[in-house]
Design a protein around this motif. Structure first.
Motif: not given
Length: 306
Positions: A21-26, A161-172
């Motif tokens: 939903q946050a636009g990450r490559d999943v 890098a992982i923190a950047s990818a997971l932050t601001n992605a609709g969960f804490e």
């Protein structure tokens, strides 16, 4: 960052769905039956934090997996770990990080033995979620955190890098320098909650109403003593929070293991109770009863299905 989410059940579906939903490559790695369902109906999240529907999730099966990913989110049940590792092995490269969301600690040894000690991060999630009859993810409250960190606690470029990818992605998303401590604290709480609610076949509030709060606390104290003997004594805030949940009047909370027993599903008794009991350095009578109860359930289930 290319992210492979292993499974799209309650945990993988929720966190993977929010990342998409946050636009990450999943990409979701699924078994054929779940893959067919999501290809037909899409991935749906029903949540107090906002509903979401992904009409066309990116899906692969184990046979289709060819290239390595940067991050693998592992959300399987502990008893499915061996099959899961075989399924996502082709997605592990020299720079892949594996972030497991399993309870307990034994999975870290299994992942290290298969993929190397430096591949795996520590991780845990705090969420109450399940699948409804149509395969949609139901999120039951506003708690939805993912805690993760290097097992040695040291900062690293991949953690950033992982923190950047997971932050601001609709969960804490919570990077953590003491992830082993966090994992132990969750483990001993889950073992107490699962132990008492499964033994009593009741929610926390019902056990308290029946006069069983002291047994819940005694079981937690046994577990806390095991953690302390292994160098991870629970911190005061964690103890207070855990005991508060275990003794809350009127609480409808019960362990997911009890829901699995009620549905006649496999359970994680060995990984939650058995492994913890083996690490004990003193008497743990209530934990042993919880472990035997889980083993008896599994033996009965195997006998009936034979």
């Amino acid at each position: 960052m290319r992210i492979l989410v292993v499974g799209a059940g309650a945990l993988g579906g929720y966190f993977g769905g929010r990342l998409a939903q946050a636009g990450r490559d999943v990409t979701f790695l699924l078994r054929p039956r779940r893959a067919a369902l999501l290809q037909r109906n899409g991935l749906s999240i029903l949540s107090p934090c906002g509903d979401f529907h992904l009409a066309k999730p990116r899906i692969v099966t184990a046979e289709q997996l060819k290239d390595p990913f940067d991050l693998i989110l592992l959300s399987c049940k502990a008893y499915d770990l061996e099959d899961a590792m075989a399924a996502f092995a082709a997605g592990v490269g020299s720079k892949t990080a594996i972030l497991p969301m399993l309870n307990g600690m034994s999975h870290l040894d299994a992942l290290a033995a298969r993929f190397g000690a430096d591949t795996c991060l520590g991780g845990l999630c705090q969420i109450s979620a399940g699948l409804d009859g149509e395969g949609r993810i139901q999120h039951f409250n506003d708690l939805h955190s993912l805690v993760f960190g290097e097992l040695d606690g040291a900062p690293s470029a991949r953690m950033a890098a992982i923190a950047s990818a997971l932050t601001n992605a609709g969960f804490e998303a919570q990077p953590c320098e003491k992830i082993r401590q966090e994992m132990w604290e969750k483990w001993i709480f889950i073992a107490a909650l699962a132990g008492i609610t499964c033994l009593m076949r009741a929610a926390v509030g019902d056990i308290v109403a029946a006069g069983g709060a002291d047994l819940a606390l005694a079981l937690f104290d046994e577990n806390a003593a095991i953690a302390a003997a292994n160098g991870f004594a629970p911190r005061p805030a964690s103890v207070e929070r855990s005991k508060g949940i275990l003794t809350a009047k009127g609480s409808p909370i019960k362990a997911s293991m009890l829901r699995d027993i009620e549905a006649n599903n496999p359970i994680e008794g060995e990984h939650i109770f058995g492994d913890l009991l083996r690490r004990a350095q003193g008497p743990s009578s209530l934990l042993r009863i919880a472990d035997l109860h889980a083993r008896a359930y599994e033996a009965q289930r195997a006998r009936v299905s034979a």
